[in-house]
Design a protein around this motif. Structure first.
Motif, short mmCIF file in Angstrom:
data_model
loop_
_atom_site.label_atom_id
_atom_site.label_comp_id
_atom_site.label_asym_id
_atom_site.label_seq_id
_atom_site.Cartn_x
_atom_site.Cartn_y
_atom_site.Cartn_z
N PHE B 100 0.79 -1.15 0.02
CA PHE B 100 0.08 0.04 -0.10
C PHE B 100 0.98 1.30 0.05
CE2 PHE B 100 -1.66 -3.46 2.63
CZ PHE B 100 -3.03 -3.48 2.02
N PHE B 101 1.03 2.05 -1.16
CA PHE B 101 1.64 3.05 -1.24
C PHE B 101 0.90 4.34 -0.72
CE2 PHE B 101 6.07 2.21 -3.60
CZ PHE B 101 6.03 1.22 -2.62
N GLY B 102 0.80 4.87 0.38
CA GLY B 102 -0.07 5.90 0.87
C GLY B 102 0.40 7.19 0.69
N PHE B 103 -0.04 8.00 -0.13
CA PHE B 103 0.67 9.51 -0.55
C PHE B 103 -0.30 10.52 0.46
CE2 PHE B 103 1.94 7.03 -3.95
CZ PHE B 103 2.93 7.44 -4.43
N LEU B 104 0.34 11.46 0.45
CA LEU B 104 -0.21 12.76 1.24
C LEU B 104 -0.19 12.25 2.98
CD1 LEU B 104 -2.88 14.20 -1.11
CD2 LEU B 104 -0.34 14.44 -1.27
N PRO B 105 0.79 11.96 3.36
CA PRO B 105 0.84 11.55 4.81
C PRO B 105 0.65 13.06 5.41
CG PRO B 105 3.07 11.63 4.00
CD PRO B 105 2.08 11.85 2.90
N GLY B 106 -0.14 12.84 6.54
CA GLY B 106 -0.45 14.10 7.55
C GLY B 106 -0.68 15.33 6.85
N ILE B 107 0.21 16.38 7.20
CA ILE B 107 -0.52 17.50 6.55
C ILE B 107 0.43 18.23 5.61
CG2 ILE B 107 -1.13 18.29 8.96
CD1 ILE B 107 1.19 19.71 9.43
N VAL B 108 0.97 17.25 4.74
CA VAL B 108 1.83 17.80 3.75
C VAL B 108 0.99 18.23 2.42
CG1 VAL B 108 3.53 16.14 3.89
CG2 VAL B 108 1.75 15.51 2.39
N THR B 109 -0.43 18.20 2.74
CA THR B 109 -1.41 18.43 1.52
C THR B 109 -2.17 19.65 1.89
OG1 THR B 109 -3.09 18.09 -0.05
CG2 THR B 109 -2.95 16.99 1.89
N PRO B 110 -2.42 20.76 1.18
CA PRO B 110 -3.35 21.68 1.51
C PRO B 110 -4.76 21.49 1.11
CG PRO B 110 -2.21 22.24 -0.73
CD PRO B 110 -1.58 21.02 -0.37
N GLY B 112 -6.77 19.75 2.71
CA GLY B 112 -7.77 19.52 3.81
C GLY B 112 -7.86 18.47 4.55
N VAL B 113 -9.13 18.20 5.51
CA VAL B 113 -9.26 17.27 6.35
C VAL B 113 -9.33 16.05 5.52
CG1 VAL B 113 -11.63 17.86 6.56
CG2 VAL B 113 -10.56 16.36 8.02
N THR B 114 -10.13 16.23 4.35
CA THR B 114 -10.50 14.91 3.64
C THR B 114 -9.11 14.40 2.97
OG1 THR B 114 -10.86 16.38 1.74
CG2 THR B 114 -12.87 15.59 3.25
N HIS B 115 -8.07 14.84 2.87
CA HIS B 115 -6.95 14.57 1.92
C HIS B 115 -5.76 14.27 2.98
CE1 HIS B 115 -9.57 15.48 -1.24
NE2 HIS B 115 -8.54 15.15 -1.88
N GLN B 116 -5.81 14.54 4.37
CA GLN B 116 -4.59 14.41 5.36
C GLN B 116 -4.83 13.25 6.22
OE1 GLN B 116 -5.52 18.33 6.80
NE2 GLN B 116 -3.99 19.41 5.70
N GLY B 282 -7.08 22.78 5.54
CA GLY B 282 -6.40 23.07 4.29
C GLY B 282 -5.37 24.30 4.27
N ALA B 283 -4.08 24.13 4.22
CA ALA B 283 -3.23 25.71 4.28
C ALA B 283 -1.69 24.68 3.76
CB ALA B 283 -3.18 26.07 5.60
N SER B 284 -0.97 25.63 3.60
CA SER B 284 0.59 25.30 3.26
C SER B 284 1.16 24.53 4.50
CB SER B 284 1.29 26.49 2.83
OG SER B 284 1.87 27.34 4.08
N LYS B 330 9.41 22.61 -1.73
CA LYS B 330 7.90 23.17 -2.40
C LYS B 330 7.08 23.01 -1.52
CE LYS B 330 6.18 22.12 -6.31
NZ LYS B 330 6.18 21.94 -7.55
N ALA B 331 5.88 23.71 -1.42
CA ALA B 331 4.67 23.37 -0.69
C ALA B 331 3.81 22.45 -1.70
CB ALA B 331 3.65 24.61 -0.54
N GLU B 332 3.22 21.42 -1.03
CA GLU B 332 2.46 20.48 -1.87
C GLU B 332 1.23 21.22 -2.70
OE1 GLU B 332 1.49 17.60 -2.70
OE2 GLU B 332 3.06 16.17 -1.96
N ALA B 333 1.02 20.58 -3.68
CA ALA B 333 -0.16 20.89 -4.33
C ALA B 333 -0.92 19.61 -4.77
CB ALA B 333 0.02 21.91 -5.74
N LEU B 334 -2.29 19.74 -4.95
CA LEU B 334 -2.94 18.49 -5.19
C LEU B 334 -2.90 18.11 -6.60
CD1 LEU B 334 -6.56 19.34 -3.93
CD2 LEU B 334 -4.88 17.53 -3.20
#
Lengths: 314, 334
Positions: B100-110, B112-116, B282-284, B330-334
């Protein structure tokens, strides 16, 4: 039994006797267990009889006639784990795979294995006893059980993965799934049909015990799934509705399946077949006796069934 | 510090070249999980599953039973939240080799809650048979493939994408069960994982300048959690332990460390930095690291607490004593 051109074939006569014996043996163990999943035996005996005598293209069992005691779950620390699928023969390229989805039908599977000569009848002495693999619901250490499916609606997806992998590897064998109708209430089932249709899995066949009963009672009072055949077709699957006690009809559906989409044989069954006493009950999922008097009535019903079966078989 | 852009893309293609058993399953996040080029390179080994994760878990299980090794690529949240029963019963119980390669661990993504994915380590650590890994830089993203592939059972990997630093030399590949010892002091043990290691490294010069002996370990294996180097650090650092994780403080690295301390009778202070019983938003990444006390400032303050000194510093204070001016990723982007 419905009239059919194949009705006089030898396999069908043998399969009908096998289904009858399955009901007797299953009823016997439900009584010994002080209750159990009796309606599932009544409804699906022909389904399992058909699969093991005709539908499944499988080799001889590779497992002992009487299972060893439970020896731990799968894991890195248990390399000697033995999968219950060994009762369904070797996993070679040309043989079929069989995935058994409604794990609470375990007793039906066990009695089918016994009647098909794959499990010793003495193995059932350990049914639902502590330390035994012959569990009430079971997991993939239980005889005949290839994967752990007691959380309903998961076997179809697994069978799809098997069918996709086997096509990827160029294997000729088919993949079968035995399902219960309640599983069509699960969203995963529809994700799975969508997927099997998208990938055009003509090497996948499901046979469904449509007994219209679930844990809370009649399905139409709990959450209706009808019109099931139309729903499956709308998702791209092939659906064939038959009398679920007519094994010739099962065979016709299987032999004439489409090559480019998954087949769903909707076996419409009577969950009280052979045990008319059960018609008194509103909820059939699990037979739990409310009194000694009721238990005695079922015991008499069992003796009647047993006597009729012996007369028929003699 | 070297910044690497999308190391997984080409590396995974090269790695899979001589491994015909490796297949990829994606749930409509193929380019988002950096396997679009992989799909185009190995079209017969790539299976699009659509937005249907429960079914995807079962399909992966079935494929694994037939000898293929599925590498599921999707956002972590859709693995452990959306399809938990399926991953537990269809894959983990039978100990199948699914990755299972799980992307967007923790708060690396802006996103927001559904993706973190903030409780994935807690959930996956609790699953019997599961191995739980986390990547913290480009070298680990590249070399976790061999490590995960060698696991005889299901393996969950917290994965990074996009631009990331190379903190560790390519000659030191990912090793399951072995932390990286980044400094060898014996006052305070600092344990970090994933992106928090880079953040903690920002503080190391400052802490050294303050004369505090830090034992910094980068943990990349959450389960099994039995590394003797970690146990030694917990035993030997006199002032206590700080964990800094891109995750809830419940069930993740901080909890694993506290369990190890309890099991071994190590009675000293542990400060767990991480999301404290809260969802994020959702934030940087820099903004969220600051908001939730997951950054170098918070780490310095925690170390100060353990050594009995008030170390309330600013980012500028920390950066002023940093050796080289490492650019933040660099900050994450979707």
């Amino acid at each position: 039994m419905a009239s059919n051109p194949q009705a006089n074939d030898d396999w069908l006569a043998r399969a009908e006797r096998m289904a009858e014996r399955m009901r007797v043996r299953g009823f016997d163990y439900v009584m010994r267990n002080g209750g159990g999943y009796l309606s599932q035996i009544c409804s699906s005996a022909e389904i399992f009889s058909y699969l093991y005598l005709r539908g499944l293209h499988i080799g001889p069992s590779e497992a002992p006639m009487v299972p060893e005691p439970f020896a731990g779950n799968p894991g890195q620390a248990n390399p000697d784990y033995e999968n219950g699928g060994l009762y369904n023969g070797p996993r070679t390229a040309d043989f079929d795979r069989f995935y058994f989805s409604p794990a609470h039908y375990a007793l039906v599977l066990y009695v089918a294995l016994i009647e098909a000569g794959r499990l010793g009848e003495e193995a059932l002495e350990a049914f639902n006893t502590d330390g035994s693999k012959v569990e009430l619901i079971g997991a993939e250490h239980s005889p005949g059980v290839e994967s752990t499916t007691g959380s309903l609606g998961q076997a179809l997806s697994q069978a799809i993965g098997v069918a996709m992998a086997r096509r990827h590897k160029g294997e000729s064998g088919n993949t079968w799934v035995m399902m219960s109708d309640g599983e069509f209430q699960e969203g995963q089932t529809w994700e799975a049909i969508q997927c099997a249709s998208h990938y055009g899995l003509g090497n996948l066949a499901a046979i469904v015990d449509v007994n219209a009963q679930q844990c809370d009672g009649p399905m139409e009072t709990v959450m209706t799934i009808e019109p099931l055949a139309q729903r499956i077709r709308a998702f791209g699957g092939e659906a064939v509705e038959i009398d679920g006690h007519d094994m010739a009809a099962m065979d016709n559906a299987y032999r004439n399946r489409a090559a480019d989409r998954p087949l769903f044989i909707l076996a419409r069954t009577d969950p009280t077949r052979g045990v008319p006493l059960m018609n008194e009950r509103k909820v059939l999922h699990y037979l739990r006796f409310s009194s000694e008097e009721e238990k005695a009535r079922y015991a008499r019903e069992f003796e009647t069934m047993k006597a009729e079966s012996q007369a028929w078989n003699s | 510090m070297e910044l690497v852009s999308r190391p997984h893309v080409e590396n995974f293609i090269q790695w899979a070249k001589d491994k015909p058993e490796v297949v990829v399953l994606s749930a409509d996040l193929t380019n988002s999980c950096e396997v679009g080029q992989w799909r185009d390179t190995y079209p017969d080994r790539f299976f699009s599953m659509g937005m249907a994760e429960q079914n995807m878990m079962g399909v992966a299980a079935g494929m694994a039973r037939e000898g293929l090794v599925p590498f599921i690529h999707t956002f972590a949240v859709f693995i452990y939240r959306r399809a938990y029963d399926q991953l537990a019963m269809s894959i983990a119980y039978p100990n199948l080799k699914v990755r299972f390669f799980g992307f967007l661990p923790g708060i690396v993504t802006p996103g927001g809650v559904t993706h973190q994915a903030i409780e994935d380590v807690a959930v996956m650590r609790a699953v019997p048979n599961m191995t739980v890994l986390e990547t913290g830089d480009a070298t680990e993203v590249e070399t976790v493939l061999d490590a995960a592939h060698a696991v005889d059972g299901p393996c969950y990997v917290r994965f990074l994408r996009g631009e990331m630093p190379r903190l560790f030399p390519k000659s030191e590949p990912f090793e399951v069960g072995k932390a990286r010892v980044l400094s060898t002091g014996s006052d305070v043990a600092i344990l970090t994982a994933g992106i928090t290691t880079e953040e903690a490294m920002r503080a190391s010069s400052y802490l050294a300048a303050e004369g505090i002996g830090v034992r910094h370990l980068h943990v990349s294996t959450h389960k099994p959690f039995d590394d003797p180097q970690v146990l030694a650090a917990l035993r030997e650092c006199t002032a206590g332990v700080v964990t800094l994780e891109n995750h809830l403080t419940t069930g993740g690295l901080g909890t694993a460390v506290s369990e190890m301390m309890t099991d071994n009778g190590i009675g000293k202070r542990l400060i767990r930095l991480g999301l404290n019983d809260t969802y994020a938003h959702g934030a940087s990444l820099p903004y969220l690291l600051d908001e939730y006390d997951l950054d170098a400032k918070a780490l310095v303050a925690a170390v100060g607490t353990l050594v009995g000194r008030e170390l309330n510093v600013s980012d500028a204070d920390i950066d002023a004593v940093r050796g080289e001016g490492a650019a933040d990723s660099k900050a994450e982007a979707l």
